[in-house]
Design an enzyme around this catalytic site. Structure first.
Site, PDB file in Angstrom:
ATOM      1  N   ASP A 316     -18.480   1.392  -2.999  1.00 61.69           N
ATOM      2  CA  ASP A 316     -18.714   0.833  -1.677  1.00 61.69           C
ATOM      3  C   ASP A 316     -18.787   2.034  -0.722  1.00 61.69           C
ATOM      4  O   ASP A 316     -18.423   3.158  -1.079  1.00 61.69           O
ATOM      5  CB  ASP A 316     -17.592  -0.142  -1.287  1.00 61.69           C
ATOM      6  CG  ASP A 316     -18.017  -1.032  -0.114  1.00 61.69           C
ATOM      7  OD1 ASP A 316     -19.043  -0.729   0.533  1.00 61.69           O
ATOM      8  OD2 ASP A 316     -17.317  -2.016   0.169  1.00 61.69           O
TER       9      ASP A 316
HETATM   10  C1  BGC Z   1     -19.336  -3.124   2.819  1.00 65.50           C
HETATM   11  C2  BGC Z   1     -20.333  -3.458   1.725  1.00 65.50           C
HETATM   12  C3  BGC Z   1     -21.718  -3.072   2.188  1.00 65.50           C
HETATM   13  C4  BGC Z   1     -21.727  -1.600   2.557  1.00 65.50           C
HETATM   14  C5  BGC Z   1     -23.081  -1.117   3.027  1.00 65.50           C
HETATM   15  C6  BGC Z   1     -19.474  -1.694   3.288  1.00 65.50           C
HETATM   16  O1  BGC Z   1     -18.692  -1.457   4.402  1.00 65.50           O
HETATM   17  O2  BGC Z   1     -18.030  -3.354   2.349  1.00 65.50           O
HETATM   18  O3  BGC Z   1     -20.259  -4.818   1.431  1.00 65.50           O
HETATM   19  O4  BGC Z   1     -22.638  -3.348   1.183  1.00 65.50           O
HETATM   20  O5  BGC Z   1     -20.798  -1.389   3.608  1.00 65.50           O
HETATM   21  O6  BGC Z   1     -23.364  -1.572   4.298  1.00 65.50           O
END
Ligand code: BGC
Length: 827
Positions: A316
């Site tokens: 993530d």
């Molecule tokens: C979130 C993810 C997301 C990623 C990209 C993160 O903060 O937890 O779900 O895909 O950001 O935006």
């Protein structure tokens, strides 16, 4: 999420991140991302892309060859520097010298996308672009160099999609979403999100599907299949146990291996096995003391060896950093060696310091060549199958009109009719009094990366008008100026408090009793809409959120008094992304429609159901408890609503202990006889269904049992019913919940009097519980009860079969050694 992230970056305290490298790197980024124009070469009468432009058909370019041969070739051609680039993403606008999107300095091929991989121009390898998210593609809707817009369709949020219990429908939603991904030049959609609803207060539950892993896994598999049918990828997330937003970057979740495998991993296992997503996104949190992105048991032993996952794992965004301060601190680097060795191939969004750390580790041998090559190959496999690789000519013009229809259909089927006393619904075209500020500001979805930049939202008011209802004008004239004024005040407050200020919902308007009576006299029926929104970075609160506010309760009381005095009905519309308290007020109203947050067509979808044009067929994928204190996780959940995505770290909320073990959701309520307000699997229809003639293919289990039932529409309106199969396992040496969902199916639209035979099957692993001591899934001997019903408590038919002897169904790798001792809930 992106907008929020960028806003945070504009906070004067954090602007250092953007830094002075800004203009230099914009150019460098453009170079890193854009692949050279490729020519084609003809070889043996077949056309190939000459990626590196050398006029020869190189091995990796030859699509006739086995993928492994091509991957071995490309890896042999890459330098260590290129490999380290590929293992770390190109960075995120606003961080590490990458230009922010704010102020219309746009980087990347698709502005607003969440990230991408490095291009290798000399080899003709393009950037692969990844973008959020679960309710539809999330990219910037406008660009500075054109008047053209880039809106995407907002589909129902995850919880709502799951509430359809309709895999074919979810697949069609995925197909439409994936088409937008492809036609807007994106390669991988960062979705679906399928974490378990462990607590109703998790701020991201709206993106997730259920408290039950079978529902989560089946719906995710359908979604992935739909999206990937376009030739683009998905990233199932967040793997795993990402069940709270508070201190999400650094929280350590203490979970037993059994709870991990039976509850928190099961949905991912189903999705991986049934739909082979291109990628998996590891989560932010730690499990039993180690970041998920650094857990080899999770990412390699279980995901790859046990389940057969063939794609890549990405972190993530900034996974492996405990807090925003750590990300902002150039001296702090995530443990890249541990992450890569664990099987986390791609570090997103990618920081230069991570790349440098990888290069250093390659040099000093702490990261083996074999690991590097293997991880790079997994990333290159994604690149090879991406639309970017064939220079796909995307149109930037998907058929948004057609997709709006798909969204509306899914929205209609997602809504759950919780109460319908004396057939209060459907309601003929008439004059409606619409109460509640959310009627006018309908929520299409939650906030954060799960939000979609859509062209419009059909509010409830508009939906009702579109369906031909007339709305009480006096009421509208009171609400509209009130909402306008309160919205302005809220905007001013947020501007004053700064970008970290959390949104505050507009309070309900207080009318005096005579106004209620006057409106009641002038309309046929009352709708009271209760709205909730939540999102990434903060969990939900108990007061004025899970519990209704005093203003909302007063509104329900006053409307009910006034309308019931004139023998007129009151219907509550819940425009929410997750569970709210219902027990204290549900007796005051005649009907409750759980409308969820169903995307841009929400108002139209509610009107389809209110008018009877469509018949409700959604079912709850989670329990609505009588009160918050009944929730099994209430004892070990710390209520905190402060934003924790970067900015605010919560040093006092570093640990969460899953002491409820496997007793999550209905597994708890049913086993411990705690009465819910509305149980898991519940949902009403405008017609009635009978479930009869349960038959099992065998009375003794030998590898598989087929279960059939007849579902008859015995009412007067056409409709669909969900058949839910629960299994009650015999008492043995392992603790077991009273019953667990093992299969489900939705009927087709059945006309009055029509019957459909439904066939479900029970496989060997469905009988098994996880035995930690034996490191195995074990089915215990005895009599198993098959319970077929239309909710977890409304069982219509049952039968039994026996398993003559204990059976080890599957041996597993040792995993999730506890980092602290804790006592798990027992029966
Ligand atoms: C979130 C993810 C997301 C990623 C990209 C993160 O903060 O937890 O779900 O895909 O950001 O935006």
């Amino acid at each position: 999420m992106l907008l929020i992230k960028y806003q945070i970056i504009m906070n004067p305290n954090k602007i250092i991140l953007v830094g002075s490298l800004f203009f230099l790197t914009t150019q460098a980024m453009a170079q890193a991302q854009v692949a050279p124009i490729t020519a084609t070469i003809t070889f043996n009468g077949k056309k190939f892309t000459d990626l590196n432009g050398n006029g020869k058909l190189d091995i990796f370019e030859d699509t006739r060859l086995p993928i492994d041969t091509r991957l071995n070739n490309i890896v042999s051609l890459m330098t260590d520097d290129e490999k380290a680039n590929i293992m770390t993403g190109i960075g995120m606008p606003g961080f590490d010298g990458v230009a922010p999107i704010i102020g219309y300095v746009e980087t990347g091929k698709v502005p607003g996308a969440a990230g991408g991989t490095f291009a290798i121009p000399r080899l003709g390898i393009p950037t692969v672009t990844v973008a959020d998210g679960p309710a539809g593609l999330r990219i910037a809707p406008t660009r500075s160099n054109t008047d053209k817009t880039f809106y995407c369709t907002a589909f129902p949020v995850g919880t709502a999609l799951a509430s359809t219990w309709n895999e074919a429908l979810v697949k069609s939603v995925g197909k439409a979403m994936g088409n937008e991904v492809k036609e807007y030049g994106v390669d991988v959609l960062l979705a679906p999100a399928l974490n378990i609803h462990r607590s109703p207060l998790c701020g991201r539950n709206f993106e997730y599907y259920s408290e039950d892993p079978l529902v989560a896994g089946k719906i995710a598999a359908a979604y992935v299949t739909g999206v990937q049918s376009n030739g683009v990828g998905t990233s199932i997330k967040h793997f795993a146990a990402n069940n709270q937003e508070t201190n999400r970057l650094g929280v350590n979740e203490h979970v037993s291996e059994r709870a991990m495998r039976e509850i928190y991993l099961k949905g991912f296992e189903i999705a991986v096995k049934e739909s082979q997503p291109w990628t998996v996104m590891s989560s932010y949190n730690l499990i039993d003391g180690t970041y998920t992105s650094a857990r080899r048991d999770l990412l390699t032993d279980i995901l790859r060896s046990e389940w057969g996952f063939k794609g890549l794992v990405m972190t993530d965004w900034f996974g492996g950093y405990p807090s925003f301060n750590a990300i902002a601190n150039p001296a702090y680097v995530s443990d890249v060696v541990k992450q890569e060795t664990a099987g986390n191939d791609l570090l997103m969004p990618g920081l230069k310091t991570q790349k440098e750390a990888i290069l250093k580790a390659i040099k000093d041998g702490s990261l083996s060549k074999q690991t590097v090559n293997q991880n790079v190959k997994r990333i290159m496999k994604m690149v090879f199958r991406s639309p970017a690789m064939v220079n796909f000519k995307y149109s930037d013009a998907p058929d948004l009109k057609a997709h709006a229809l798909v969204s509306r259909q899914a929205a209609t089927e997602a809504m759950v009719l919780l109460k319908n006393e004396h057939n209060a619904l459907p309601v003929a075209v008439s004059s409606i009094a619409a109460f509640g500020v959310t009627t006018y500001n309908f929520y299409a979805g939650g906030t954060g990366s799960g939000d979609v930049n859509k062209a419009y939202i059909v509010s409830l008011l508009e939906g009702l008008k579109n369906a031909g209802y007339s709305l009480n004008n006096d009421l509208q004239n009171l609400y509209e100026p009130y909402i306008k004024q309160k919205t302005n005040e809220e905007n001013e407050r947020r501007a004053k408090e700064g970008v970290m200020a959390l949104g505050v919902k507009i309070a309900e308007m207080n009318l005096d009793k005579t106004q209620y009576s006057k409106v009641a006299a002038g309309s046929t029926i009352a709708l009271v809409t209760i709205g909730r929104s939540s999102g990434e970075g903060a969990d939900r609160g108990l007061n004025d959120d899970f519990n209704l506010s005093q203003g909302e309760l007063d509104m329900i009381n006053n409307v009910s008094d006034a309308f019931h005095a004139l023998n007129k009905k009151v219907i509550v519309i819940l425009n929410v992304g997750g569970v709210v308290e219902t027990a204290s007020w549900k007796d005051k109203v005649d009907g409750i429609l759980l409308a969820w947050q169903v995307g841009q067509e929400g108002g139209n979808a509610v009107a389809d159901l209110l008018s009877g044009k469509a018949n409700p067929s959604g079912k709850l994928t989670m329990t609505f408890p009588m009160q918050y204190s009944d929730v099994p996780t209430a004892k070990n959940w710390v209520i905190n609503t402060k934003v924790s995505w970067m900015g605010t770290d919560e040093p006092n909320l570093q640990e969460t202990t899953y002491s409820e073990g496997i007793f999550v959701g209905y597994r708890y309520y049913n086993t411990f006889n705690v009465k819910p307000s509305y149980e898991f699997g519940y949902g009403l229809s405008y017609t009635n269904f009978e479930v009869n003639n349960l038959q099992l293919s065998n009375k003794t289990f030998e590898g598989n049992i087929t279960v059939t039932v007849d579902v008859k529409n015995s009412g007067e309106k056409a409709g669909k019913e969900v058949v839910e199969l629960y299994l009650s396992a015999p008492a043995g040496k392992l603790q077991k919940p009273t019953s667990e969902l093992k299969a489900f199916a939705k009927t087709r639209q059945l006309k009055p009097g029509e019957t459909q035979k439904i066939t479900l099957s029970i496989k060997e692993k469905d009988l098994a519980s996880f035995d930690e001591k034996a490191s195995a899934w074990v089915a215990e001997a005895g009599t198993y009860k098959v319970l077929v019903g239309t909710s977890s408590l409304n069982i219509k038919q049952s039968a039994t079969f026996t398993l003559p002897a204990d059976k080890i169904v599957e041996k597993t790798h040792p995993a999730f050694a506890p980092d602290i001792a804790f006592v798990e809930l027992k029966k």
